[in-house]
Design a protein around this motif. Structure first.
Motif: not given
Length: 522
Positions: A46-50, A189-195, A456-460, A466-467
């Motif tokens: 789930f990590l998307t940071g550079p 899909s990991l960086v899409e702001p909308s569900f 849990v991971f989706t929510a966090v 939580l982003g």
């Protein structure tokens, strides 16, 4: 019309005969412990940071995970999937069914797993394993009763196809290619702001990921699990100690050696070009097969040691003597639904699932039928050969002596104890310590715990949650994963103490056995 009797070339292995009655610790313990590995891998996904490896703690966590964890859990679960499929077939045969009934039941499980995997992958996590295992069961169900030589050849061919596909991918990487610096580009899909938008992307990702994972990652280990199931390696580990010791040493050794180079590069402690980096990643993933085998063998050895400890008596556990289990376990909770009670034939008629149970005359011990109705059985009784005098049960009009003293008034023994609950019928009084028992409880409810992790991971981590996926590093994601796994251990242990299955296991059973009543638990 030719006889339907199975021929030797397609029949089960000679060792495929009814086995021990008590639930084995090894499969539950393996699933429960390896769900920690699944949590660590999925949290990092789930990590998307550079830059997710930017401090010493992140480097250490990345190094350890790529050496011991990543790519090792899914092969182990695939092995358990194949192992459980053999146990399901064995139970159907032991209860009077044939291959047709077993195939119907297995295919029904495959369809349900595929549907649950699609819902999980599209709504929560595209790197879903349920759908891959369900698809494998639908396409390759015939391998469940294949001979050893067929299984070994099939596993070898599938492994060769996987190696060839991975090699072709490495050769397609430009020598002067640049690293994209993150995993989000490959998983939009990991960086899409909308569900809603993320759900659309996950649908495309899941439909591609599922068959690729099934064919290139899971199938070689599933076939190997079929062979292990015929040999009862996890149910009877004491009979295979030399093999398990060798598998643990060689498997973990190869897993570490193949993962070490990629771990050094990913942690930033070594440098490699794009093509070499890709080759090391492929070596790491292919070594995961050996690592998964090694972890499975090691856990089986540890389970053997813990099971050798004196089992606590029913008095010390609060479980009546009549509740001591008589049915064997099936390592299929995560991959094929809970198999703790009876399976069904194609007609939907409940049939017994205890492969070691021999019908006995009505005796004083009370237990429950698959429908929850008390029936008179004696799980310790073995019928005498034909022509041998057998004491009969006492009746109100003509009592027959059984050679045992009957106390008056009746004491709270097995004859007067209440019927065993569903959980008591399927879980032995724990002989291991409380930690091992709690981890095994996670394995018994692994489907529920697996889905809980994704929630849990989706929510966090998700942008519409939580982003934190855009800001946390590898160490932070690992901390979330460990905390989530510990919470699942606590929840599973609470369910075990309450004699309840996991909610996902109950749903799975209802979908598979939709025409039969489900035993009720208090």
């Amino acid at each position: 019309m030719a006889s339907h009797t199975p021929r030797h070339r397609t029949g089960p292995a000679p060792a495929d005969t009814p086995g021990p009655a008590q639930r084995s610790l090894a499969p539950d313990l393996a699933r429960g412990f390896m769900l920690l590995f699944i949590a660590l891998v999925n949290a990092g996904f789930f990590l998307t940071g550079p830059d997710t490896v930017r401090a010493l703690a992140n480097e250490v966590v990345t190094f350890v995970q790529l050496t011991l964890v990543n790519g090792r859990a899914i092969p182990l679960f695939a092995l358990l999937f194949g192992y459980g499929a053999v146990m399901i077939m064995r139970r159907v045969r032991a209860s009077g069914g044939g291959w047709v009934q077993a195939r119907i039941l297995l295919r029904r499980r495959g369809w349900v797993l595929l549907a649950l995997g699609a819902a999980h992958g599209i709504l929560l996590l595209p790197v879903d394993i349920l759908g891959a295992y369900g698809l494998a069961l639908l396409l390759f169900v015939g391998l469940v009763r294949a001979r050893d030589v067929t299984l070994w050849w099939t596993a070898g061919v599938l492994a060769a196809v996987s190696v060839a596909a991975h090699t072709a991918w490495v050769l397609s990487i430009p020598v002067d290619g640049a690293d994209d610096g993150g995993g989000a580009a490959a998983v939009p899909s990991l960086v899409e702001p909308s569900f809603v938008a993320a759900t659309v992307e996950r649908f495309n990702e899941w439909t591609l990921y599922t068959p690729v994972t099934m064919l290139l990652v899971a199938m070689p280990m599933i076939v190997l699990g079929l062979w292990a199931g015929h040999r009862r390696l996890l149910e009877e580990p004491r009979a295979h100690l030399p093999l398990l010791r060798s598998a643990a040493a060689w498997g973990l050794g190869i897993g570490v050696l193949t993962g070490l180079p990629n771990a050094l590069v990913a942690a930033g402690w070594a440098a490699a070009g794009p093509r070499l980096d890709g080759a090391l990643a492929v070596l790491h993933d292919l070594g995961g097969w050996a690592g998964g085998i090694g972890w499975a063998a090691l856990i089986a050895l540890l389970a053997t040691r813990w099971e050798s400890r004196p089992t606590r008596t029913p008095a010390s556990t609060g479980i009546p003597a009549s509740a001591v289990p008589t049915d064997a376990s099936s390592p299929t909770d995560l991959i094929a639904g809970s198999s703790h009670t009876d399976t069904s034939a194609d007609t939907g008629t409940p049939v017994a699932t205890d492969p070691t149970h021999t019908p006995a005359p009505a005796g004083p011990t009370s237990t429950s039928s698959p429908t929850g109705t008390p029936v008179a059985t004696d799980p310790t009784h073995t019928p005498a050969p034909t022509g041998t005098s057998v004491p009969t049960a006492p009746t109100p009009t003509a009592p027959v002596s059984t050679g045992q003293r009957t106390p008056a008034p009746p004491a709270p023994t097995a004859s007067t104890a209440p019927p065993a609950t569903a959980e008591q019928r399927t879980s032995a009084p724990p002989a291991a310590g409380p930690v091992v028992t709690a981890v095994a409880a996670v394995g018994e409810r692994s489907l529920s715990c697996y889905l809980l992790q994704s929630l849990v991971f989706t929510a966090v981590f998700a942008p519409y949650g939580l982003g934190l996926g855009a800001s946390l590093g590898a160490a932070g994601a690992a901390a979330v994963a460990v905390a989530t796994w510990l919470a699942s251990v606590a929840a599973a242990e609470a369910l075990r103490r309450a004699d309840r299955r996991g909610p996902a296991e109950v749903l799975m059973r209802r979908l598979i056995r939709r025409r039969e009543p489900l035993p009720r638990t208090p």
